[in-house]
Motif scaffolding. Structure first.
Motif, short mmCIF file in Angstrom:
data_model
loop_
_atom_site.label_atom_id
_atom_site.label_comp_id
_atom_site.label_asym_id
_atom_site.label_seq_id
_atom_site.Cartn_x
_atom_site.Cartn_y
_atom_site.Cartn_z
N SER A 1 6.19 4.15 -4.85
CA SER A 1 6.92 5.39 -5.14
C SER A 1 6.99 5.58 -6.65
CB SER A 1 8.32 5.32 -4.54
OG SER A 1 9.05 6.49 -4.85
N ALA A 2 6.59 6.75 -7.12
CA ALA A 2 6.54 7.00 -8.57
C ALA A 2 6.62 8.50 -8.83
CB ALA A 2 5.25 6.42 -9.16
N ILE B 1 1.93 10.12 -11.81
CA ILE B 1 1.52 8.72 -11.69
C ILE B 1 0.87 8.48 -10.33
CG2 ILE B 1 2.35 6.34 -11.58
CD1 ILE B 1 4.49 7.12 -13.61
N CYS B 2 1.43 9.08 -9.27
CA CYS B 2 0.85 8.94 -7.93
C CYS B 2 -0.57 9.49 -7.90
CB CYS B 2 1.71 9.67 -6.91
SG CYS B 2 3.36 8.97 -6.69
N ILE B 3 -0.75 10.65 -8.48
CA ILE B 3 -2.08 11.28 -8.50
C ILE B 3 -3.05 10.40 -9.28
CG2 ILE B 3 -3.39 13.29 -9.26
CD1 ILE B 3 -0.81 14.94 -8.81
N PHE C 1 -4.11 7.38 -7.25
CA PHE C 1 -5.05 7.73 -6.19
C PHE C 1 -6.44 8.01 -6.76
CE2 PHE C 1 -7.03 10.89 -3.34
CZ PHE C 1 -7.09 10.12 -2.18
N THR C 2 -6.50 8.78 -7.83
CA THR C 2 -7.81 9.14 -8.40
C THR C 2 -8.52 7.92 -8.98
OG1 THR C 2 -6.72 9.76 -10.48
CG2 THR C 2 -7.15 11.52 -8.88
N ARG C 3 -7.78 6.94 -9.42
CA ARG C 3 -8.38 5.71 -9.96
C ARG C 3 -8.78 4.73 -8.87
NH1 ARG C 3 -4.43 4.12 -15.09
NH2 ARG C 3 -5.10 5.79 -16.50
N LEU D 1 0.48 10.81 -0.57
CA LEU D 1 1.37 11.76 0.07
C LEU D 1 2.05 12.56 -1.03
CD1 LEU D 1 2.69 12.67 2.81
CD2 LEU D 1 4.51 11.02 2.29
N CYS D 2 1.87 13.88 -1.03
CA CYS D 2 2.39 14.66 -2.15
C CYS D 2 2.74 16.08 -1.72
CB CYS D 2 1.37 14.71 -3.28
SG CYS D 2 -0.13 15.62 -2.85
N SER D 3 3.49 16.72 -2.57
CA SER D 3 3.82 18.14 -2.40
C SER D 3 2.88 18.98 -3.26
CB SER D 3 5.27 18.42 -2.80
OG SER D 3 6.18 17.76 -1.96
#
Length: 301
Positions: free
Chosen positions: A125-126, A130-132, A135-137, A144-146
Motif C-alpha cells: 500500500s502506497a 508509487i504504486c504505478i 507496477f511499470t517497473r 489496483l487503482c482509481s
C-alpha cells in the motif's frame, strides 16, 4: 561482520548494562563485550561511550540505532519470504493506493481467500504514483487503482491487461448539524471553508477544474487544509472543519449514519473507475489464479 553482533548491540541498548545484556543473550559478559568491540571495529566507529560509568551511546550509536533495527527487521522479513517461497512457491504482489486499501481492498481480499486460499499474495500500500511506478517497473504483478472515468492508466499494451471493477463517485461532503442538515448552508452563506487536496495529487488534479474552480467562483473560499491524504480529509470533515470531496467507498458508512452529509446536488463531483491491471506472465502462478477471479465475479465497488 556477523548478524549476532548487531543483535547484541540492540539488546545491550534495551538491557542498559553489559551484565544484563549478557544474561539475555545467554553468553558471558566478556563475550558480549568482545562482540560489541568486533562490531565497532568492522564499522570503524565507536558505538559505546566508555568514558562514563553508566551505559551511554556515542553520537554515531544514537544516530544509527533505528537504521540498524530497520535493516535487521528487513533482513529477517526477507529470509521469511525466501523460505516461504521455496516451500510454497512465489507469491503474487499487488500494489494499491492507500484509499483503496481502506475502502475496497478488504472485500477483494476476502473474495480471494474464499475462492483461492492456496494463492499466496503480498499487498503493498502506497501513494498512487508509487504504486504505478512499482507496477511499470515490474516490481508488482497486479495494480489496483482509481482512474478518472474515460482515462485509463494504460491503453492497449501487449504485456498488460486491464479489468474495470466498478465506478465510484467522488462526493463533496461536510459534517451534519444537530438536525442532520449540512453544517454549511450553501444556499445562504458566502464564506465556505474548503478541505482541499494537494494540487499535485491525483484527486487534486481531477477536482481542480471544474469543481473547485466553480466553488471559488460562487463562494468566498477559505482553504483550511491542503493534503494528499483522503483519510485526513475525512477526519477534518467529520470534525466540522469544512467541505471536502471524498470517494464514496470511504465514507459510505458516514453517509448512512448521518455523520456526513452529501453536497453532490449543489457541487457535483467526478466519477472514478476502480480498475485492476496485471502484467502478463505464464510463470506468475498465484497472480494468474487471482487474475482469473478478478475476471469472474469480484465484489462490487
Amino acid at each position: 561482520m556477523k548478524i549476532e553482533w548487531i543483535e547484541d548491540f540492540l539488546v545491550l541498548i534495551e538491557a542498559g548494562s553489559f551484565s544484563q545484556a549478557a544474561e539475555l543473550r545467554h553468553v558471558t559478559q566478556p563475550a558480549i563485550s568482545r562482540r560489541i568491540r568486533q562490531l565497532e571495529e568492522w564499522l570503524g566507529v565507536d558505538l559505546i561511550d566508555r568514558s562514563t560509568t553508566r551505559l551511554s551511546l556515542t553520537t554515531q550509536g544514537r544516530a544509527y540505532e533505528m537504521p540498524l533495527r530497520d535493516w535487521l527487521a528487513r533482513l529477517y522479513a526477507m529470509r521469511g519470504r525466501m523460505r516461504a517461497d521455496a516451500l510454497q512457491g512465489p507469491r503474487a504482489i499487488l500494489t494499491t493506493q492507500h484509499t483503496l486499501t481502506i475502502s475496497y481492498l478488504p472485500r477483494l481480499l476476502r473474495y480471494f481467500r474464499n475462492f483461492a486460499p492456496e494463492a499466496r499474495l503480498q499487498v503493498n500500500s502506497a501513494d498512487r504514483p508509487i504504486c504505478i511506478r512499482e507496477f511499470t517497473r515490474g516490481e508488482a504483478d497486479l495494480l489496483l487503482c482509481s482512474e478518472l472515468e474515460g482515462s485509463p492508466l494504460f491503453f492497449e499494451h501487449s504485456h498488460i491487461e486491464r479489468v474495470p471493477l466498478g465506478k465510484e463517485q467522488v462526493v463533496p461532503v461536510c459534517a451534519a448539524d444537530r438536525l442532520g442538515e449540512p453544517m454549511f448552508d450553501l444556499g445562504s452563506q458566502t464564506h465556505l471553508p474548503l478541505i482541499g487536496y494537494d494540487p499535485d495529487s491525483f484527486l487534486g488534479g481531477v477536482l481542480a477544474t471544474p469543481y473547485q474552480l466553480d466553488l471559488q467562483r460562487r463562494y468566498d473560499v477559505e482553504l483550511v487544509c491542503e493534503t494528499a491524504f483522503t483519510v485526513g480529509i475525512r477526519q477534518l470533515a467529520l470534525a466540522g472543519m469544512g467541505v471536502g470531496w471524498l470517494p464514496h467507498g470511504l465514507i459510505e458508512e458516514d453517509l448512512e449514519t448521518g455523520k456526513l452529509v452529501s453536497l453532490h446536488e449543489y457541487l457535483g463531483g467526478p466519477t472514478l473507475v476502480v480498475a485492476c491491471y496485471r502484467r502478463i506472465s505464464e510463470e506468475a502462478i498465484s497472480a494468474n489464479r487471482l487474475w482469473a477471479l478478478i475476471n469472474d465475479q469480484p465484489p462490487p465497488v
